[in-house]
Structure formats: C-alpha cells, structure tokens
Design a protein around this motif. Sequence first.
Motif, short mmCIF file in Angstrom:
data_model
loop_
_atom_site.label_atom_id
_atom_site.label_comp_id
_atom_site.label_asym_id
_atom_site.label_seq_id
_atom_site.Cartn_x
_atom_site.Cartn_y
_atom_site.Cartn_z
N ASP A 242 0.66 -1.28 0.03
CA ASP A 242 -0.11 0.00 -0.10
C ASP A 242 1.03 1.40 0.09
O ASP A 242 0.41 2.29 0.07
CB ASP A 242 -0.88 0.07 1.26
N ARG B 204 -4.81 -0.90 9.87
CA ARG B 204 -4.91 -2.44 9.53
C ARG B 204 -4.28 -3.00 10.61
O ARG B 204 -3.55 -2.49 11.30
CB ARG B 204 -4.22 -2.52 8.17
N GLU C 136 -12.18 -14.83 11.49
CA GLU C 136 -12.96 -13.90 10.68
C GLU C 136 -14.06 -13.46 11.71
O GLU C 136 -14.46 -12.34 11.73
CB GLU C 136 -13.50 -14.41 9.46
N TRP D 50 -14.29 -5.41 12.12
CA TRP D 50 -13.24 -5.56 10.99
C TRP D 50 -13.38 -6.58 10.02
O TRP D 50 -14.21 -7.33 10.33
CB TRP D 50 -11.89 -5.85 11.71
N LYS D 51 -12.79 -6.55 8.87
CA LYS D 51 -13.04 -7.42 8.02
C LYS D 51 -11.67 -7.93 7.15
O LYS D 51 -10.75 -7.11 7.34
CB LYS D 51 -14.11 -7.08 6.79
N ASN E 229 -9.15 -8.43 4.45
CA ASN E 229 -8.89 -7.76 3.23
C ASN E 229 -7.94 -8.42 2.37
O ASN E 229 -8.02 -8.71 0.94
CB ASN E 229 -8.18 -6.41 3.53
N LYS E 230 -6.97 -9.09 2.68
CA LYS E 230 -6.09 -9.95 2.11
C LYS E 230 -5.63 -11.15 2.86
O LYS E 230 -5.79 -11.11 4.03
CB LYS E 230 -4.78 -8.87 1.70
N GLU F 142 -4.63 -10.00 6.41
CA GLU F 142 -4.47 -8.38 6.53
C GLU F 142 -6.12 -7.97 6.88
O GLU F 142 -6.92 -8.33 5.90
CB GLU F 142 -3.85 -7.68 5.53
N ALA F 143 -6.47 -7.30 8.15
CA ALA F 143 -7.78 -6.92 8.17
C ALA F 143 -7.80 -5.51 8.10
O ALA F 143 -6.80 -4.88 8.72
CB ALA F 143 -8.16 -7.59 9.60
N VAL F 144 -8.86 -4.96 7.79
CA VAL F 144 -9.16 -3.62 7.98
C VAL F 144 -10.53 -3.31 8.54
O VAL F 144 -11.31 -3.99 8.52
CB VAL F 144 -8.67 -2.73 6.53
N ALA G 88 -14.06 -2.64 8.70
CA ALA G 88 -15.21 -3.01 7.52
C ALA G 88 -16.06 -1.71 7.22
O ALA G 88 -16.11 -0.59 7.86
CB ALA G 88 -16.12 -3.93 8.24
#
Length: 239
Positions: free
Chosen positions: A59, A168, A208, A216-217, A219-220, A235-237, A239
Amino acid sequence: AEEVGGDDKEVVREYFNNSGFQRWKKIYGETDDVNRVQKDIRLGHSKTVENAITMLTDDGSLRGVTVCDAGCGTGSLSIPLAKEGAIVTATDISAAMVAEAQKQAEEQLLAGKDDLSPAPVMPKFEVKDLESLDGKYHTVVCLDVLIHYPQSKADGMIAHLASLAENRLILSFAPKTFYYDILKRIGELFPGPSKATRAYLHSEADVERALQKVGWKINKKGLITTQFYFAKLVEAVPA
Ligand code: SAM
C-alpha cells in the motif's frame, strides 16, 4: 475439548524465557546447529515474514508509519520494518526475547552503517504482554503468536489488537484445516521434549468472526506452507 485454565499465559511466558527461548532463537537465527525439522520451520517462518513485509509495503512506503509488532520474538519482523523506515514499537511477553531482539537490532541497524542512507529509527522494544498494550498505531502486526492460545482467548486478543490499530491489522496463525488437524493429532500421540507448550490451531472462519465482532474485515490473505510449518496470513481493515 478446552483444557485451559487461566494459566496459559504464565506457561507461555515461562517457556519463552527458558527452553522455548533457546529453541526459537536457534530456529529464527542463521546458525547451522539446527535439525531438519527446525531448518524447515526456519524456512516457513522466513516466508511468513517476507509475505507480511510484502503486504505491508503493497500500500506504499513504510517511511514514518507507526507499526506495533506484538509478540516480536527476536525481532525477525521489527528489524526489517525499521530498515523500511517504519517507526516500530515491538513488545513481547518474554524478557529473554526482548533482550535478544534489542541486541540483534543494534547489530543489524547500527553497526556497519554507511553515511549515505538515512539512519533507521531503532525499534522501541519493551517487555509487555499484548493484552496490556495501549496507544494507537497505523498498523498492528502479530505473527505466530495465536498458536499459543485457544480460540476462546484468541478472540479477546484479536479484539484488543484491532482496538490499537488505526488502519490495518496483520495476523498469522496455524490454520485448522483437515490435513493439519490430523498431523497435529498424530504429533500429540508422540509428544517430544520440545513440545513444551500446546499448539492451538485456529480456523479462518473463527478468526474472521472475531474480527467481524469488532467491526473489522479480512482484506487480503495468504497461506504459507513447508513440510512442517503452516501459517495463514491475513490482513484485516475496518469494515
Ligand atoms: N512474532 C515473532 C516472529 O514471528 O518472529 C515471534 C513468534 S514466536 C513463535 C511467539 C512469540 O510470542 C514469543 O516470542 C512469545 O514470547 C510471544 N508471546 C506469546 N504470548 C504472548 C502474549 N500474550 N503477549 C505478547 N507476546 C507473547
């Protein structure tokens, strides 16, 4: 079956200050005195670190970005992150691990520096369990720590780490897949002296769910496997 009392953390701390420290310092190091299995785990772990760095730099540059490395071990991730220009806070429950990480960071970041490139900011190392971490970081990373805790504890740990992260959260854990579950059961029939702590597997769905509960969700994600090492990297970010 949940065989846990409240003392997982004390057992883990004790292990990583003593025999676990000796074992993992060797695996995470570069010396030749490792057996075939340890060598394989070393390779798998180095791939996890590499993949995490790729996720982190995908990123954009890490220069000036605050990163918390929770459960930093001997600094396998913290040191390369500092080289990338990140402002790293690195903590671990084990004082032995933190001392080793500090020593390696000094060797690798300060020694032999030429005058041309900007000096990396030394990571700030601290003995602290991740549950007592506070503050806010652009990014929080926690590699290969959840394996020491059952899902019931991992939920709270994930929630806490997410609360410290602004942008993240990167986590790795040993995935509870059918194949690995079997391998682990076989392993439990033959406990060796090195298996001083239990290893807990986590399903991606459980991780999850723990993330979703706090908004959070994922992402990758990625999967790292060698013969004896298995890790899911996510990787979570928000939501
Ligand atoms: N993250 C490092 C890496 O990938 O190189 C080290 C991984 S090592 C398998 C697990 C580390 O987690 C150990 O250094 C251990 O002391 C640390 N640890 C275990 N439980 C912890 C907790 N509750 N809080 C902070 N650190 C913890």
